[in-house]
Motif scaffolding. Structure first.
Motif, PDB file in Angstrom:
ATOM      1  N   ALA A   1       0.142 -10.988 -12.233  1.00  0.00           N
ATOM      2  CA  ALA A   1      -0.519 -10.481 -13.440  1.00  0.00           C
ATOM      3  C   ALA A   1      -1.622  -9.491 -13.086  1.00  0.00           C
ATOM      4  O   ALA A   1      -1.786  -8.455 -13.744  1.00  0.00           O
ATOM      5  CB  ALA A   1      -1.082 -11.650 -14.242  1.00  0.00           C
ATOM      6  N   LEU A   2      -2.394  -9.786 -12.038  1.00  0.00           N
ATOM      7  CA  LEU A   2      -3.464  -8.879 -11.623  1.00  0.00           C
ATOM      8  C   LEU A   2      -2.890  -7.550 -11.129  1.00  0.00           C
ATOM      9  O   LEU A   2      -3.437  -6.481 -11.416  1.00  0.00           O
ATOM     10  CB  LEU A   2      -4.316  -9.529 -10.532  1.00  0.00           C
ATOM     11  N   GLY A   3      -1.787  -7.612 -10.385  1.00  0.00           N
ATOM     12  CA  GLY A   3      -1.161  -6.381  -9.924  1.00  0.00           C
ATOM     13  C   GLY A   3      -0.650  -5.535 -11.075  1.00  0.00           C
ATOM     14  O   GLY A   3      -0.782  -4.307 -11.067  1.00  0.00           O
ATOM     15  N   THR A   4      -0.073  -6.191 -12.079  1.00  0.00           N
ATOM     16  CA  THR A   4       0.407  -5.466 -13.257  1.00  0.00           C
ATOM     17  C   THR A   4      -0.745  -4.819 -14.008  1.00  0.00           C
ATOM     18  O   THR A   4      -0.653  -3.652 -14.424  1.00  0.00           O
ATOM     19  CB  THR A   4       1.162  -6.436 -14.182  1.00  0.00           C
ATOM     20  N   ALA A   5      -1.834  -5.572 -14.185  1.00  0.00           N
ATOM     21  CA  ALA A   5      -2.998  -5.025 -14.883  1.00  0.00           C
ATOM     22  C   ALA A   5      -3.605  -3.862 -14.113  1.00  0.00           C
ATOM     23  O   ALA A   5      -3.981  -2.835 -14.694  1.00  0.00           O
ATOM     24  CB  ALA A   5      -4.031  -6.125 -15.104  1.00  0.00           C
ATOM     25  N   MET A   6      -3.711  -3.975 -12.798  1.00  0.00           N
ATOM     26  CA  MET A   6      -4.294  -2.896 -11.999  1.00  0.00           C
ATOM     27  C   MET A   6      -3.388  -1.672 -12.010  1.00  0.00           C
ATOM     28  O   MET A   6      -3.869  -0.529 -11.997  1.00  0.00           O
ATOM     29  CB  MET A   6      -4.534  -3.360 -10.567  1.00  0.00           C
ATOM     30  N   GLY A   7      -2.072  -1.883 -12.052  1.00  0.00           N
ATOM     31  CA  GLY A   7      -1.166  -0.744 -12.133  1.00  0.00           C
ATOM     32  C   GLY A   7      -1.410   0.087 -13.371  1.00  0.00           C
ATOM     33  O   GLY A   7      -1.386   1.319 -13.326  1.00  0.00           O
ATOM     34  N   SER A   8      -1.678  -0.570 -14.490  1.00  0.00           N
ATOM     35  CA  SER A   8      -1.986   0.150 -15.721  1.00  0.00           C
ATOM     36  C   SER A   8      -3.311   0.879 -15.608  1.00  0.00           C
ATOM     37  O   SER A   8      -3.465   2.002 -16.082  1.00  0.00           O
ATOM     38  CB  SER A   8      -2.008  -0.830 -16.894  1.00  0.00           C
ATOM     39  N   TRP A   9      -4.280   0.260 -14.957  1.00  0.00           N
ATOM     40  CA  TRP A   9      -5.604   0.866 -14.832  1.00  0.00           C
ATOM     41  C   TRP A   9      -5.578   2.075 -13.899  1.00  0.00           C
ATOM     42  O   TRP A   9      -6.213   3.100 -14.154  1.00  0.00           O
ATOM     43  CB  TRP A   9      -6.585  -0.178 -14.302  1.00  0.00           C
ATOM     44  N   LEU A  10      -4.803   1.983 -12.791  1.00  0.00           N
ATOM     45  CA  LEU A  10      -4.743   3.082 -11.838  1.00  0.00           C
ATOM     46  C   LEU A  10      -3.955   4.270 -12.364  1.00  0.00           C
ATOM     47  O   LEU A  10      -4.123   5.377 -11.882  1.00  0.00           O
ATOM     48  CB  LEU A  10      -4.102   2.604 -10.530  1.00  0.00           C
TER      49      LEU A  10
ATOM     50  N   THR B   1       0.924  -7.554  -4.687  1.00  0.00           N
ATOM     51  CA  THR B   1       1.440  -6.333  -4.071  1.00  0.00           C
ATOM     52  C   THR B   1       2.833  -5.978  -4.587  1.00  0.00           C
ATOM     53  O   THR B   1       3.161  -4.797  -4.721  1.00  0.00           O
ATOM     54  CB  THR B   1       1.469  -6.482  -2.539  1.00  0.00           C
ATOM     55  N   GLN B   2       3.654  -6.987  -4.870  1.00  0.00           N
ATOM     56  CA  GLN B   2       4.983  -6.691  -5.398  1.00  0.00           C
ATOM     57  C   GLN B   2       4.884  -6.008  -6.756  1.00  0.00           C
ATOM     58  O   GLN B   2       5.581  -5.019  -7.016  1.00  0.00           O
ATOM     59  CB  GLN B   2       5.808  -7.964  -5.534  1.00  0.00           C
ATOM     60  N   ALA B   3       4.004  -6.522  -7.621  1.00  0.00           N
ATOM     61  CA  ALA B   3       3.867  -5.928  -8.956  1.00  0.00           C
ATOM     62  C   ALA B   3       3.349  -4.493  -8.870  1.00  0.00           C
ATOM     63  O   ALA B   3       3.892  -3.583  -9.507  1.00  0.00           O
ATOM     64  CB  ALA B   3       2.934  -6.786  -9.804  1.00  0.00           C
ATOM     65  N   LEU B   4       2.300  -4.281  -8.076  1.00  0.00           N
ATOM     66  CA  LEU B   4       1.697  -2.952  -7.995  1.00  0.00           C
ATOM     67  C   LEU B   4       2.629  -1.964  -7.312  1.00  0.00           C
ATOM     68  O   LEU B   4       2.715  -0.793  -7.701  1.00  0.00           O
ATOM     69  CB  LEU B   4       0.364  -3.049  -7.247  1.00  0.00           C
TER      70      LEU B   4
END
Length: 474
Positions: free
Chosen positions: A337-346, A388-391
């Protein structure tokens, strides 16, 4: 007079009843409206992306219901040695045929560009029927369960491939693909988190009940799929992509003369075949990104199966097997979930650098977990692997949006998703076959990531230094 008094007296009772009904109803309607506002924000409602987000949430909820039912039958209900045999049989009977079928899914769906809503609805309906079919065999764990499980797996992957292909056609204005995929993925994760305990609760009633729940959810998803906008079924400007270049001298997709409409470029001579565009023609970023993501996906499959058995036999210090599995599962889910959220932010700035960086991060933590094997390091690796997988996957989506021409982008998503699923199967098979030794397992995990890094990092960083020839991602 008495009738009037009775009528007057019943008024307050009716008002009280309506107030109580409203009070009971309000939390559910308020939650539904809040979810609808979130999924339809920033133009997602007008573009149709909001409906796809809701459909993916339904998909995640239904899949986790089936997972709970199968895990309880194949894994939790029998001793460890028998469970390992059952899971190995599950992989052999379902994953091995799927590995052969997976390369066919993308080309098959390429032939249905005008029926994507029907394809997603069909994938939902197939799982609804198969869930009902499995409900009769789930209690005994008989062999008839496995062909149905294979059908569920194939339908789930087919949905995933079509969903990835559909997202670019539903982007709101000023919306990057990585942000759209972040929303869709996060909705699936949240729905999974809500449905998992419900499935566990249904399991306490009886083994078939999570499958009854899955059947109901997927039936609703079948209807919801047809509410997607009609442009989902449009194939305007699209062509099929291949992961390898048919001929080394093939020109770039963007520089090839046009032969489709006869208005520009050299006409084809008799017997000359039009060469289909390949992903190699658009630069190395997509291919190296796929290699890195394959390592992440193989690690995911490996950790799921290896840790499931390892923690049954050797729980984390001071914890039961169930609690140990719960800790690892929650850590992976939070990381994802954190990787997904950071992907949107980046917003996918420098996706090649992001992919290389998170692969290095995962490799570093895996090495530490092998050297300093402990409860904390196992939980940390699970969390970092999810993150890392999500991002990395979101960044891969960004490179496909940026570097793959629109006319082949839909097919590119189908091909990439199929390859990543095959990598997960390979990782899971390694996890089943490996002896239950924690240090050995973490060393193998590090080795999987090291192979991915050796194949991809240098190419990713070189591509990042050169820059994209087609910078189109916001």
């Amino acid at each position: 007079m008495a009738s009037a008094r009775s009528h007057d007296g019943s008024g307050p009772l009716r008002r009280t009843g309506r107030s109580i009904g409203h009070a009971l109803h309000a939390p559910f309607t308020g939650t539904a409206k809040g979810i609808r506002r979130a999924t339809h924000a920033h133009g997602a409602g007008e573009s149709g992306l909001g409906k796809l987000i809701e459909l993916h949430a339904v998909n995640g909820a239904g899949d986790v219901m089936i997972t709970v039912a199968l895990a309880s039958t194949v894994f939790f209900s029998v001793p460890t040695d028998e469970a390992r045999g059952r899971v190995a049989l599950y992989l052999a009977v379902t994953m091995a045929p799927f590995t052969l079928l997976a390369p066919v899914i993308g080309p098959l769906l390429d032939r249905l560009p005008h029926g994507r809503r029907a394809a997603m609805a069909g994938a939902m309906l197939a799982r609804a029927v198969l869930a009902l079919t499995m409900s009769g065999a789930v209690a005994t764990g008989g062999l008839e369960l496995y062909p149905a499980a294979l059908g569920v797996l194939v339908a789930s992957r087919a949905y995933g491939v079509v969903r990835s292909a559909v997202v670019p056609r539903l982007l709101p204005p000023r919306f990057s693909l990585v942000k759209a995929n972040s929303r869709v993925t996060l909705a699936g994760l949240l729905a999974t988190g809500v449905a998992a305990p419900i499935g566990a609760g249904l399991q306490t009633i009886g083994a078939p009940w999570p499958l009854y729940g899955a059947c109901l959810i997927f039936t609703g998803g079948t209807v919801l799929a047809f509410t997607l906008p009609h442009k989902v079924d449009s194939a305007k400007g699209e062509r099929r992509a291949q992961l390898v270049e048919p001929h080394s001298h093939q020109p770039s997709v963007r520089s090839r003369p046009s032969v489709a409409n006869g208005k520009k470029g050299r006409a084809r001579t008799n017997g000359e075949k039009e060469k289909r565009p390949g992903l190699r023609t658009v630069g190395p970023s997509v291919l190296h990104g796929l290699q890195a993501n394959a390592a992440h996906r193989a690690l995911s499959g490996f950790l799921i199966f290896f840790l499931a058995f390892l923690l049954r036999v050797h729980p984390l210090a001071g914890q039961s097997a169930a609690v140990s599995l719960g800790i690892v599962g929650v850590a992976a889910g939070v990381g994802n979930a954190l990787g997904t959220a950071m992907g949107s932010w980046l917003r996918a700035r420098g996706p090649e650098v992001i992919i290389a960086s998170v692969l290095g991060l995962a490799l570093g933590v895996a090495v530490l977990a092998a050297v300093f094997f402990s409860t904390v390091m196992v939980a940390a690796l699970s969390a970092v692997a999810g993150f890392t997988q999500a991002l990395s996957k979101l960044s891969l989506d960004a490179t496909i949006q940026r570097d793959v021409p629109e006319e082949v982008r839909t097919s590119a998503f189908a091909r990439s998703e199929t390859l990543l699923q095959m990598a997960w199967v390979v990782g899971g098979g390694i996890g089943i076959a490996l002896p239950l030794n924690g240090v050995l397992g973490m060393s193998v995990a590090a080795g999987i990531l090291a192979l991915g890094a050796a194949a991809s990092v240098r190419g990713l960083l070189s591509a990042a230094r050169r820059g994209s020839p087609h910078p189109r991602v916001a």
